[in-house]
Design an enzyme around this catalytic site. Sequence first.
Site: not given
Length: 271
Positions: A116, A141, A169
């Site tokens: 990647e 993942h 938040e």
Amino acid sequence: MKDILKAPFVIEMEKTTANMYRLGWDERNGGNISLLLDTEEVGEYLDLSKVIRTIPIGFVAKSLVGKIFIVTGRGKYFKNVEDDPANNLGIIRIGEDGETAELLWGYEDGGQFTSELPAHLMSHMARLSVDPENRVVMHTHPTNTLAMNFVHELDDKKFTHTLWEMCTECIAVFPEGIGVLPWMLCGTNSIGEATAEKMKDFRVVIWGMHGLYGAGKTMDETFGLIETVEKAAQIFMLTAHLPRLNTIRDTEMQELAEYFGVNYRKDFLDL
Ligand code: 2HA
Ligand code: ZN
């Protein structure tokens, strides 16, 4: 020369990958991290004139020429980084041509950087263009975020809105929202280009039914960002099948964002 195995950036990669593995986010060879290093600091640990070998990166990363990254290895397991950093990590410098990586350390078994890398480097370029202090790109993942991809519309505004609703938040942690891509073939320049396009607006980009990309200034900040998205997705998955009795209203999210003084995506709220 100082001992590279004691370099804070190597130790940080070891700790982070181990942590992510134990959270169950990075099974087998899932996930990859790239961290932009300070050249002067790397020079304390490695002879920067010594290139072990060169590896083509598959596209031209002109704006990154000369920059040095530590990157997880192709096919390597996050589980194993801590015990064997020299095989599972590598330190590369982007060569003068912008399309060659010069290996300065690591990948000792003859391996190379993650498949990647294009998506990582393109994301670095996109984030650096809007935030010169960006140093980290992480792909992972996370379980609940991935589960949510199967039962929720894959749309920037709708996905962001649902996550913002899940923890008070959230809107303060990722006020710019998150970008969402449909399922795409991974490891390609195309998914890298699509990710980088979204990275101009967002620090988190979902890869539909695959995982996500996160970016930030430090490992802590980037990890914390992903952790917050995953926590919100977990609350969604724990409650999606139950009757909803209470919710955080859009006016309340607005109140919080304004109290914290963050620059939030007003068009992602329905006010
Ligand atoms: O490198 O997660 O997307 C392993 C992956 C590919
Ligand atoms: Zn992946």
